[in-house]
Enzyme design. Sequence first.
Site, short mmCIF file in Angstrom:
data_model
loop_
_atom_site.label_atom_id
_atom_site.label_comp_id
_atom_site.label_asym_id
_atom_site.label_seq_id
_atom_site.Cartn_x
_atom_site.Cartn_y
_atom_site.Cartn_z
N ASP A 136 0.87 -1.17 0.00
CA ASP A 136 0.00 0.00 0.00
C ASP A 136 0.91 1.23 0.00
OD1 ASP A 136 -2.13 1.67 -0.06
OD2 ASP A 136 -3.16 0.82 1.68
C1 BGC Z 1 -5.00 3.20 -0.17
C2 BGC Z 1 -5.12 2.14 -1.24
C3 BGC Z 1 -5.04 2.78 -2.59
C4 BGC Z 1 -3.74 3.56 -2.71
C5 BGC Z 1 -3.57 4.25 -4.05
C6 BGC Z 1 -3.79 4.10 -0.38
O1 BGC Z 1 -3.85 5.18 0.48
O2 BGC Z 1 -4.94 2.60 1.10
O3 BGC Z 1 -6.34 1.45 -1.08
O4 BGC Z 1 -5.15 1.81 -3.59
O5 BGC Z 1 -3.74 4.56 -1.71
O6 BGC Z 1 -4.47 5.28 -4.21
#
Ligand code: BGC
Length: 728
Positions: free
Chosen positions: A291
Amino acid sequence: MGRLKVAPAALAGIVLCACGGSEPAASAGGAGIVARDALCGDHAWCDPGMTPEARTALLLDAMTLGQKISLLAGDDVFGSVTGEPANGTSEGIPELGIPTLYFSDGPVGPRKGRATAHPSPALLASTFDPELARETGAVIANEVRNKGAHVVHGPAVDIMRTPVAGRSFESYGEDPLLSARMGTAWIQGAQSQGVVANIKHYTANNQEGQFGILPLTGLVGGRFIVNAVVDERSLREIYLPAFEDAVREGGVGSVMCAYNRVNGAAACSSESLLTDILRGEWGFDGFVLTDYFFAQKNTTPALRAGTDLEMPVPILYSAAAIRLQMALGRVDEALIDERLGNILRTMFRFGFFDQPPFEENDAAIDQEAHARVAREVAEQGTVLLQNDGLLPLRAEDIGSIAVIGAADRIVSGGGSSAVAPFRQTNPLDGIRERAGDGVTVHFTDGSDADAAAALAAEADVAIVFAAVELSEGVDRPCLALSCRGDRPDQDALIERVAAANPRTVAVLQSGTPVLTPWRDRLAALIQAWYPGQEGGAAIARVLFGDVDPGGRLAATFPEREADLPTAGSVAAYPGLLIRAEYREGVLIGYRWYDEKAIVPAFAFGHGLSYTTFAYEDLAVDADGVSFTVHNTGDRAGTTVPQLYVGMPDPAPGIVQPPLQLKGFDKLALAPGERADVRIPFEARSFAYWNAAADAWTTAPGCYRIAVGASSRDIRLEGRLARAGGACE
Ligand code: BGC
C-alpha cells in the site's frame, strides 16, 4: 423463474474472456497481440510460445543487478500515460523490451479524470449476486485499461469489523463467505479484461483510527501504525477467506499488503502471511505490492517475507537501501531474482510484453453500458428495511411529495475510492422524473427542521434523505446519523418529518449501518448505501416499484452502539494507542449478535421484497440442501434464500457461532411461481480452524442446517451428522 442477470446488451462492446476465471485475456479488446518485433523485441524471452516461467528465467539472466533493483519499486506517484494524475507507474526498460506498468484505483471505478462511479462495495455485496460483482469488475477494468493502466487496485475485501471504520463502505460486509464470493467474481471479471486485479488490503486492515480518544496522541489506532492482534482461528475463519478464495479460485494476479501490523509483524514483512500462507499454502504465483508510502516498514524483512514491489516510489527498496543490505550480506541476488521474478512472470502471464500498451482513450468506454451495470447493481443492492405498505408508491394516487434532506446529491465515500463520475442523477431529480407531471414534488434541504416539517405536513408523502459521509483516513466518531453536534441533526430531522406526516419514507445514503432509533415512526425505511452515479434513478425506481428492491444486508444494523462486537473496550477498538485486540475473535457481525442473544435492529441478510415468498420442503443430504421457493404474492419479486450451518462445539472453550452463512442463491420469480433450489455444501461448510492441529477440522457431531430469508428469519430447519457423529 430466472436467476438474475444483467441483460447481455448491458455489456455490449465489452470483450469478456472466454478462457475461464483464472486466466487473463491477454488480447482482450484493444489491438490484440502484435508482431513480437514491434514490442518486446528480438530477445529470447520475447517468444510468446514459451511459458511465463521460462521467459522470466531468460530475462532475469540477461539483466544487470541495477536493472533488477530498479524494477522493485514504482517511479511516479501520480504517473499515467498522458500525465493526467492517476495512481502511479513502474518504469520499464525499453532496451530489454520490458514495458512500463501503470496502476489505477479502484473498487468503485478508476481515479483518473472522469469515470463511471459505481455503487460502493458494501452495496454490491448486498446484491448477494456474484454475477453482478463479475460484471462490475469487468466494466471497471475495461475503463482502467482504456485509461492506459494495467493493474487495478481492487477489490477491497477487508471484513467490516466495525461500521464506524472509515473504509468499511469499501468492504463487502461482515461475512467471510459473502466477501469471498463477491471478491472472487469481481477479480474474474476484471482479469477477463486483461487487467491485473490487485486484491487489498492483506490483511486485518479494518480501521483508520479515531481522533480524540486520548488528546495529544493524534489518531488512536491509526492505520499506519496499528497492530491488529488477531488469534489464528479468527484470521483463518474471518479475515483470510476472501484472500484465499481470490488466489485459489480467482487466480488473482496481485495482492496489496496493508499498512497495519498483524500480530506484531508489519503486513508487508510478515513471513507468516506472505511466505507461509499466501504462497506456501495457497500457491499464489502473482506479485505483492505495498500500500502506498507507509506500508513498507523495512527492507530485508520485506524482501525475505515476499513483498515484490514498493509503491509508489522507491524508499526502502531504493537502490541505496537494497545495495546496503546486500553489502551487509543480508540479501543476495537470488532473493532479488525471486522478488522480481514474481512481477515479470505476472507481466508475461497477462501478455504485457506481447501487446501494445493500453491506449488512453475515454472515447472507447461504452458509458451507457457501464451506467446500466451501475444502475442494475444499485437496484439489486438497495435494501428495503421496513415497509408498512406505503411502498411501492403509485404516482397516480399521489398529488404531492415532499422531498427533504440530502436528496440533491449522490453521497459517496472519500479517499482512493472517490470517483469523479461521468454523469450523475441525484435522488431528487430521479424522483421528479419518475413521479411525472401529475405529481408536485417540493424540496427542502432539511437545514431548517420547522420548514421541513411544515412541507411534510402538507404533502401526500414525505421522503426524507439522510447522508453519512465516510472516508479513508479516519473513522467516524459514532454510529448515529449525526454524531455529537453535527448539523443538520439528521436524527431530529427524521423525527420531525415523521411526526408531521405518518406517510414518511426515510432513505439512508450511508456507506454502512447506522442507528435507527426513529424507525418505528416511519412508514418505510430504505438503505441505499452509496448508490453510485445512477443512484438517483435507481432509488426512484425502487420507491415506485419499477423494480423490486433486490438488496439484503451484508452487515447487521445494531440497535445500540454498545451492541457492536467491538464495543465496550478501548483495547478492542480503536486500540490502546497502537494495539487493537480483536477480542471478539470469530464472533464478528451476526455471529456476535447470535452468540450474545442481542436483538439487532435489522439482521444480516435482511431485506424486504414487494411480494412475499414461502420456503418449503427442505431436504438435506450429504452433499447439500434442496428446497422450493414460492412467490406467494401478486407481484414479481426477488428473494435471497440463505443457507446457514450451526456447528457443534468441538471442545470446551472453542466457541462456535450459532449460525454461519455457507451458501445462498438469488431468484427472480413471477407471481405464483415456484422454483426448486439446490445449495451444495463445500469442503469448509462444516469445518472450523483447529488451532491446536493447525488445520481445518470437521468435528464429529450433529450440525444444524438452517435456510432462511435472513440470519434471523430462519424458515426451514434440518440436521446432519458429520465426521462420524450422530444426531439423536
Ligand atoms: C489506499 C489504497 C489505494 C492507494 C492508491 C492508499 O492510500 O490505502 O487502497 O489503492 O492509496 O491510491
